[in-house]
Design an enzyme around this catalytic site. Structure first.
Site, short mmCIF file in Angstrom:
data_model
loop_
_atom_site.label_atom_id
_atom_site.label_comp_id
_atom_site.label_asym_id
_atom_site.label_seq_id
_atom_site.Cartn_x
_atom_site.Cartn_y
_atom_site.Cartn_z
N TYR A 276 0.81 -1.22 0.00
CA TYR A 276 0.00 0.00 0.00
C TYR A 276 0.85 1.28 0.00
O TYR A 276 0.34 2.36 0.25
CB TYR A 276 -0.94 0.01 1.22
N LYS B 44 4.83 -14.08 4.71
CA LYS B 44 4.98 -15.00 3.59
C LYS B 44 6.45 -14.96 3.17
O LYS B 44 6.79 -14.73 2.01
CB LYS B 44 4.03 -14.57 2.46
N ASP C 109 -1.32 -17.31 4.26
CA ASP C 109 -2.40 -18.09 3.66
C ASP C 109 -2.89 -19.16 4.64
O ASP C 109 -4.10 -19.36 4.82
CB ASP C 109 -1.98 -18.70 2.32
N ASP D 37 -11.00 -8.51 7.65
CA ASP D 37 -12.32 -8.71 7.03
C ASP D 37 -12.77 -10.16 7.19
O ASP D 37 -13.95 -10.44 7.39
CB ASP D 37 -12.29 -8.35 5.54
MG MG Z 1 -10.37 -3.23 4.20
#
Ligand code: MG
Ligand code: NAI
Length: 330
Positions: A124, A171, A203, A231
């Site tokens: 990001y 990872k 994962d 989420d």
């Molecule tokens: Mg979000």
């Protein structure tokens, strides 16, 4: 936590979509438990359409000058608003607690964890490029300094909670350089604190969180992994309408529900205000108003247990009715 004004100044940004519906409810909750000066500011798609910019300079200044910011959600302009605002408050960690509540149907009622998400870098960081008609690239940024700062926060958090370990999500088997650096930095800070940082592949974490949620208390994650896993946690406890978050910086901070603008239900008065109200409770803690924060949490939990609730939780109450029910219990 911070040197504040006698009457703390809270910047309020409703944003777009259901942000405009849930933030006013959370603000009224704040008004019910303390004396605050509220300063409204604009951000998001609507202000962009009117003025050409989704994040007016005035809004940046309002957030920078406030003791804390309560933020709803913004639509397509999210990356142009939320990421810069996290920067304005100097936020290095996004704290996302997720837990199930009595009375709320949850896939995993045992889940009770907090995601401590790196908040400034990873994928990001904003380094994307279109190199040709066929090819785009993204540069993933990981620094020792940001990773160590996040780990310091995680260790302090564990110490306050009386926890001896946390899980560090990564990872590094594939992203050897960037996540290798992240993992090493986090583990070395944890070692200094005598706290165990147990590595889990990101994962695998998605599966493990679903299968054995009670095993996890604190997940320390890179930016994108924390976004996704929080989420997922929301889905396991009853939906995005429940999850609050705090973007913490050294002094300033911004509080926002994990959810977005929910265009599918926006404007219908049926958004769940709980995530935003619980974000306001985290804001109260940031202002050292611990009793008020606890009051808000207890009132919210009582309403979740006994109703009324919005349609996402199986009820038929409006956003305003749930907000009013929470305030009635304060
Ligand atoms: Mg979000
Ligand atoms: P979303 O979180 O807005 O919605 C996902 C699903 O959850 C929808 O079905 C929605 O109805 C439901 N939901 C979310 N919050 C709810 C609430 N409080 N009560 C009841 N149901 C709720 O995510 P989506 O649909 O992926 O994104 C919509 C817009 O929001 C996009 O434009 C996106 O860019 C933006 N967004 C903004 C964020 C921010 O401002 N921080 C964060 C995430 C998305």
């Amino acid at each position: 936590m911070t040197a504040q004004r006698d009457t703390p100044r809270i910047a309020v940004i409703d944003g777009d979509g259901i942000g405009r519906e849930v933030v006013p409810e959370a603000r009224k909750v704040l008004e019910a438990v303390g004396e605050f000066e509220f300063v409204e500011a604009e951000a998001g798609d609507a202000v962009a359409e009117r003025t050409g910019t989704p994040l007016p300079e005035e809004t940046r200044e309002t957030v920078a000058d406030a003791d804390a910011t309560l933020f709803g959600a913004v639509g397509d302009s999210a990356a142009d608003v939320v990421l810069p605002l996290r920067d304005v408050v100097g936020s290095y960690v996004n704290v996302r607690p997720a837990r199930a509540y009595p009375g709320v149907e949850a896939v995993r009622p045992e889940l009770d964890l907090v995601v401590l998400r790196e908040n400034t870098e990873g994928v990001y960081a904003g380094h994307e490029q279109r190199l040709s008609d066929d090819l785009s690239t993204l540069t993933r940024v990981v620094t020792d300094s940001a990773s160590r700062r996040l780990a310091e926060f995680a260790c302090q958090y564990c110490e306050e909670m009386g926890l001896e370990s946390f899980h560090v999500v990564h990872k590094a088997n594939v992203m050897r350089e960037t996540d290798g650096r992240f993992l090493n930095a986090v583990q070395s800070i944890a070692a200094e604190h005598g706290i165990e940082a147990e590595p889990v592949l990101m994962d695998a974490m998605a599966t493990l969180m679903s299968l054995q949620p009670a095993e996890y208390d604190v997940l320390v994650t890179p930016n994108l992994a924390g976004d996704v896993l929080s989420d997922q946690a929301a889905g396991l406890v009853g939906g995005l309408g429940l999850l609050p978050s705090a973007n913490l910086g050294p002094e300033n901070a911004m509080f926002e529900p994990v959810h977005g603008t929910a265009p599918d239900i926006a404007g219908q008065g049926m958004a769940n205000p709980v995530a935003c109200v619980l974000s306001a409770a985290m804001l109260l803690e940031h202002l050292d108003r611990y009793d008020a924060a606890e009051q808000v949490r207890e009132a919210t939990e009582a309403v979740l247990a006994e109703g009324p609730t919005t349609p996402d939780l199986g009820g038929d109450a409006t956003t305003a009715a749930v907000g009013a029910a929470i305030r009635d219990r304060l």
